[in-house]
Design a protein around this motif. Sequence first.
Motif, mmCIF file in Angstrom:
data_model
loop_
_atom_site.group_PDB
_atom_site.id
_atom_site.type_symbol
_atom_site.label_atom_id
_atom_site.label_comp_id
_atom_site.label_asym_id
_atom_site.label_seq_id
_atom_site.Cartn_x
_atom_site.Cartn_y
_atom_site.Cartn_z
ATOM 1 N N GLU A 405 32.896 50.550 39.462
ATOM 2 C CA GLU A 405 31.723 51.409 39.371
ATOM 3 C C GLU A 405 30.561 50.653 38.730
ATOM 4 O O GLU A 405 30.706 49.995 37.701
ATOM 5 N N GLY A 406 29.393 50.711 39.383
ATOM 6 C CA GLY A 406 28.210 50.036 38.873
ATOM 7 C C GLY A 406 27.941 48.695 39.503
ATOM 8 O O GLY A 406 26.839 48.142 39.338
ATOM 9 N N GLU A 407 28.916 48.130 40.232
ATOM 10 C CA GLU A 407 28.665 46.876 40.942
ATOM 11 C C GLU A 407 27.609 47.112 42.021
ATOM 12 O O GLU A 407 27.528 48.199 42.600
ATOM 13 N N GLU A 408 26.833 46.079 42.306
ATOM 14 C CA GLU A 408 25.672 46.264 43.180
ATOM 15 C C GLU A 408 25.538 45.103 44.153
ATOM 16 O O GLU A 408 25.742 43.935 43.808
ATOM 17 N N VAL A 409 25.188 45.423 45.392
ATOM 18 C CA VAL A 409 24.862 44.436 46.414
ATOM 19 C C VAL A 409 23.652 44.927 47.195
ATOM 20 O O VAL A 409 23.664 46.052 47.712
ATOM 21 N N ALA A 410 22.605 44.106 47.245
ATOM 22 C CA ALA A 410 21.395 44.427 48.013
ATOM 23 C C ALA A 410 20.851 45.814 47.671
ATOM 24 O O ALA A 410 20.435 46.573 48.543
ATOM 25 N N GLY A 411 20.863 46.150 46.397
ATOM 26 C CA GLY A 411 20.307 47.421 45.954
ATOM 27 C C GLY A 411 21.256 48.593 46.040
ATOM 28 O O GLY A 411 20.946 49.683 45.538
ATOM 29 N N GLU A 412 22.426 48.425 46.646
ATOM 30 C CA GLU A 412 23.390 49.520 46.738
ATOM 31 C C GLU A 412 24.363 49.439 45.571
ATOM 32 O O GLU A 412 25.021 48.422 45.358
ATOM 33 N N VAL A 413 24.437 50.543 44.814
ATOM 34 C CA VAL A 413 25.312 50.602 43.646
ATOM 35 C C VAL A 413 26.565 51.379 44.027
ATOM 36 O O VAL A 413 26.486 52.493 44.557
ATOM 37 N N TYR A 414 27.726 50.818 43.731
ATOM 38 C CA TYR A 414 28.981 51.423 44.166
ATOM 39 C C TYR A 414 29.547 52.370 43.113
ATOM 40 O O TYR A 414 29.307 52.225 41.915
ATOM 41 N N ASP A 415 30.320 53.357 43.613
ATOM 42 C CA ASP A 415 30.781 54.451 42.761
ATOM 43 C C ASP A 415 32.168 54.246 42.175
ATOM 44 O O ASP A 415 32.674 55.092 41.445
ATOM 45 N N GLY A 416 32.832 53.149 42.499
ATOM 46 C CA GLY A 416 34.157 52.899 41.957
ATOM 47 C C GLY A 416 35.263 53.614 42.698
ATOM 48 O O GLY A 416 36.426 53.571 42.261
ATOM 49 N N ALA A 417 34.946 54.265 43.831
ATOM 50 C CA ALA A 417 35.958 55.006 44.587
ATOM 51 C C ALA A 417 36.005 54.603 46.054
ATOM 52 O O ALA A 417 37.037 54.747 46.713
ATOM 53 N N SER A 418 34.907 54.085 46.581
ATOM 54 C CA SER A 418 34.818 53.786 48.008
ATOM 55 C C SER A 418 35.163 52.330 48.284
ATOM 56 O O SER A 418 34.706 51.428 47.583
ATOM 57 N N GLU A 419 35.954 52.107 49.331
ATOM 58 C CA GLU A 419 36.295 50.748 49.734
ATOM 59 C C GLU A 419 35.194 50.182 50.621
ATOM 60 O O GLU A 419 34.610 50.893 51.435
ATOM 61 N N ILE A 420 34.924 48.894 50.444
ATOM 62 C CA ILE A 420 33.934 48.220 51.273
ATOM 63 C C ILE A 420 34.529 46.933 51.829
ATOM 64 O O ILE A 420 35.519 46.407 51.302
ATOM 65 N N ALA A 421 33.956 46.434 52.909
ATOM 66 C CA ALA A 421 34.283 45.110 53.431
ATOM 67 C C ALA A 421 33.117 44.204 53.107
ATOM 68 O O ALA A 421 31.951 44.591 53.236
ATOM 69 N N LEU A 422 33.407 42.989 52.674
ATOM 70 C CA LEU A 422 32.370 42.100 52.170
ATOM 71 C C LEU A 422 32.644 40.667 52.597
ATOM 72 O O LEU A 422 33.774 40.179 52.494
ATOM 73 N N PHE A 423 31.614 39.991 53.090
ATOM 74 C CA PHE A 423 31.686 38.555 53.310
ATOM 75 C C PHE A 423 31.082 37.887 52.085
ATOM 76 O O PHE A 423 29.860 37.929 51.881
ATOM 77 N N PRO A 424 31.898 37.269 51.220
ATOM 78 C CA PRO A 424 31.380 36.776 49.942
ATOM 79 C C PRO A 424 30.601 35.479 50.041
ATOM 80 O O PRO A 424 30.034 35.030 49.041
ATOM 81 N N GLY A 425 30.579 34.873 51.209
ATOM 82 C CA GLY A 425 29.927 33.567 51.342
ATOM 83 C C GLY A 425 30.964 32.458 51.297
ATOM 84 O O GLY A 425 32.129 32.677 50.960
ATOM 85 N N ASP A 426 30.547 31.289 51.651
ATOM 86 C CA ASP A 426 31.469 30.146 51.705
ATOM 87 C C ASP A 426 31.231 29.213 50.529
ATOM 88 O O ASP A 426 30.093 28.860 50.224
ATOM 89 N N LEU A 427 32.308 28.816 49.887
ATOM 90 C CA LEU A 427 32.218 27.757 48.894
ATOM 91 C C LEU A 427 32.083 26.414 49.612
ATOM 92 O O LEU A 427 32.678 26.222 50.678
#
Length: 498
Positions: A405-427
């Motif tokens: 809860e409170g994590e944010e990507v591109a202005g969207e703040v997550y609620d700690g309950a919803s699952e998301i799919a994310l491409f984290p980038g390449d090392l």
Amino acid sequence: MASIITLADEARYAFDNLLEGVLGGPSTLRLGVTGLSRAGKTVFITALVHNLIHGGRLPLFDAYASGRLAGAKLQPQPDDAVPRFDYESHVRNLVDARIWPRSTRRISELRVTLEYESASTWKRTFGPGRLDLDIVDYPGEWLLDLALLNKSYGEWSAEAVAMSREPHRQQLAAEWHHRLQGVDPDAPADELKAQELAGAFTSYLRAARADEYALSMLPPGRFLMPGDLEGSPALTFSPLDIAPDREPVQDSLAAMMARRYESYRTHVVKPFFRNHFARLDRQIVLVDMLAALNAGPAALRDLEQALADVLACFRPGRASWLTSILSRRIDKILFAATKADHVHRSDHDNLGALLARLTEKAAKRAEFAGAEVSVMPMAAVRATREVTVTRGGRKLPAIAGVPLEGEEVAGEVYDGASEIALFPGDLPKDPESIFEAARQFQSKPRDLAEEAHDDTLALRYLRFRPPRVERSETGLKLSLPHIRLDQALQFLVGDRLQ
């Protein structure tokens, strides 16, 4: 490290180890677990014990995979003066509440007894084997304190003040610098002034450790986790802006600070070394590489220096029956890049390569002394699963999980309950490219907040909630999922179960 230990110290350590060998027997292995703040020490120990006790998936842990591990069970804490690691509470947090346990704030210990059948026919004639695995959990910040044993108050002061004036720290230390400006080290000792300076210095250290900056070089460690020493004179001192070789005037403020610094070394740092650190057989150092990458080049440079100081504190060497009795040496050191589940498995080798680059020089010193060193990416508790996402017509390897809860990507703040799919980038495949970027930043000082949020590396990692642990057909909770926990176990313990 040898220069900070006197001959009397060595004799005392040898006596302690001899006594422990007689009382504890040769079937005890002391494993030290450390890492800098929020690296996942508590989670690692909890997951390790949970998987051993509940029969987790450990295909690369030879004794378990071959069916030779008969069982694992908790035993009473062997050291009456050391708090017991609160395993049961941490399991409830991870499995039932799906929250991460609180960070390590003090030293603790847990004993797990492993009963096994030896792989050797000759050894099996003597019956089943037994290994008492004593797991010692302690804050990595305490390990950084060991370097203070080799520094006078003047040397430490000059070093701490110079470090605080570096571009990425100066802004955080502004209030402390302001209070230092009007201080005369030769003025009479003043308790209120000492409290004022110590408070401002501690606030600077606390700010530097915050997620936004994730700096690692923060000794003295007890300033951030004082425990029952809070408010004591041993924690009421501060660096002063003095020359490294300056002798303080008698009864002056500098003399009082130097005396308290010596008390900290004598009554806090040295007992930790003698009672705990000098008794370890194996060591795992957990490193949160992703937090440093998130925070920017300054944090990465700082982590590199912190790991170098940590490694300088170890007493590595090849173990034998004689050295284990007279002089304990750490004969195996594992460096683990934690939170490997926050990147796709295609990036795991790159994550491991980054950590290997950070620890390269010091690891070679440990290997030269006879210790075996390994580096691996790992997730003691796997909080994500791997998926594929489509972006701009391209299929990309991604991860899916529930952000905290409170994590944010591109202005969207997550609620700690919803699952998301994310491409984290390449090392990057070449770790040197990241360190080259860090060196370029070092030559171009900028505002700390600007540097911490720079997108040059294009790497941003979210924090995820612990996974939902499924139940078996009988209703029992299954073991916590992981990445390479079995491989870590094999390196750290496997040879003792042969």
